[in-house]
Design a protein around this motif. Structure first.
Motif, short mmCIF file in Angstrom:
data_model
loop_
_atom_site.label_atom_id
_atom_site.label_comp_id
_atom_site.label_asym_id
_atom_site.label_seq_id
_atom_site.Cartn_x
_atom_site.Cartn_y
_atom_site.Cartn_z
N LEU A 1 -12.40 69.06 -55.18
CA LEU A 1 -13.72 68.91 -54.57
C LEU A 1 -14.48 70.24 -54.61
N THR A 2 -13.79 71.34 -54.37
CA THR A 2 -14.42 72.66 -54.43
C THR A 2 -15.05 72.88 -55.80
N ASP A 3 -14.32 72.51 -56.86
CA ASP A 3 -14.87 72.64 -58.21
C ASP A 3 -16.12 71.78 -58.37
N ARG A 4 -16.07 70.56 -57.88
CA ARG A 4 -17.21 69.65 -58.05
C ARG A 4 -18.44 70.13 -57.26
N LEU A 5 -18.19 70.78 -56.15
CA LEU A 5 -19.30 71.26 -55.33
C LEU A 5 -19.86 72.60 -55.80
N LEU A 6 -19.00 73.49 -56.32
CA LEU A 6 -19.42 74.87 -56.56
C LEU A 6 -19.50 75.31 -58.02
N ARG A 7 -18.90 74.59 -58.91
CA ARG A 7 -18.87 75.05 -60.31
C ARG A 7 -20.03 74.47 -61.11
N ASP A 8 -20.23 75.06 -62.29
CA ASP A 8 -21.28 74.61 -63.21
C ASP A 8 -20.99 73.18 -63.65
N PRO A 9 -22.02 72.41 -63.94
CA PRO A 9 -23.39 72.82 -64.16
C PRO A 9 -24.23 72.94 -62.89
N GLU A 10 -23.91 72.17 -61.81
CA GLU A 10 -24.67 72.27 -60.58
C GLU A 10 -23.87 71.63 -59.44
N PRO A 11 -24.25 71.89 -58.18
CA PRO A 11 -23.54 71.28 -57.05
C PRO A 11 -23.51 69.75 -57.15
N PHE A 12 -22.39 69.18 -56.76
CA PHE A 12 -22.10 67.75 -56.82
C PHE A 12 -21.88 67.25 -58.25
N HIS A 13 -22.11 68.09 -59.24
CA HIS A 13 -21.91 67.73 -60.64
C HIS A 13 -20.93 68.70 -61.31
N GLY A 14 -20.29 69.55 -60.52
CA GLY A 14 -19.41 70.58 -61.09
C GLY A 14 -18.22 69.99 -61.82
N HIS A 15 -17.78 70.72 -62.83
CA HIS A 15 -16.64 70.30 -63.62
C HIS A 15 -15.37 70.91 -63.06
N VAL A 16 -14.32 70.12 -63.01
CA VAL A 16 -13.03 70.57 -62.51
C VAL A 16 -12.32 71.38 -63.59
N ILE A 17 -11.74 72.49 -63.18
CA ILE A 17 -11.01 73.36 -64.12
C ILE A 17 -9.59 72.83 -64.27
#
Length: 191
Positions: free
Chosen positions: A98-114
């Motif tokens: 969830l942290t990845d989805r909220l904080l990572r690129d491309p944008e919040p709520f659309h973040g890609h999981v590492i």
């Protein structure tokens, strides 16, 4: 307490390993850890498990938020070590991705999981995914063992009900026998 410790340690492990993967694997060839069996390969996953739902990232994010709240709600009732471990790993896994989805690129709520752990013929995954699978296993084991969240056992309830059954029947029989003299029946009224 076990729930909190497991959740914090597993979550931190997930986030640290993802940061290390980004730092050391980005733009580099795969790293063989155990030959072809385990390799490190950096990828960014916009979807859920097995890269399903790649266009549904905002919905997956909303579901993960709801799942996190549900785990926290039910965790208040934990009274079993096994459930504590299970819920701790579950919370770490859900919140790690969830942290990845909220904080990572491309944008919040659309973040890609590492993701960075690669096995042959298996989708690439991360520590959060491992935590979710461990949690699923522990929850299944606890359920099969008949242990509830609060630590009570289903068999204890059955044993208590069986033990209470004869006593309750005896008490009813005694009350019925004691009250039999007090009951006025048709034959008593004729006397």
């Amino acid at each position: 307490m076990i729930f909190v410790i497991v959740a914090v340690v597993a979550y931190a492990t997930d986030q640290v390993t993802k940061a290390l993967a980004l730092e050391h694997l980005d733009g580099r060839p795969d790293v063989q850890v155990i030959g072809e069996v385990l390799q490190l390969h950096l990828t960014r996953n916009p979807g859920a498990a097995f890269s399903a739902g790649t266009g549904l990232t905002p919905y997956i994010t909303a579901f993960a938020i709801a799942a996190t709240l549900a785990v926290l709600w039910y965790a208040r009732r934990l009274g079993s070590t096994g459930w504590g471990f299970g819920f701790g790993f579950l919370l770490a896994g859900i919140t790690g991705n969830l942290t990845d989805r909220l904080l990572r690129d491309p944008e919040p709520f659309h973040g890609h999981v590492i993701d960075f752990l690669m096995l042959p013929n298996w989708p690439i995954f991360n520590i959060a995914d491992i935590c979710i699978n461990i949690a699923a296993g522990l929850i299944i084991i606890q359920s099969f063992r008949g242990i509830r969240l609060d630590g009570s056992r289903e068999k204890d309830d059955e044993r208590d009900a069986a033990a209470d059954g004869p006593e309750l029947r005896s008490a009813v029989d005694l009350r019925g026998a004691e009250g039999a003299d007090d009951v006025v029946g048709p034959e008593d009224g004729a006397r």
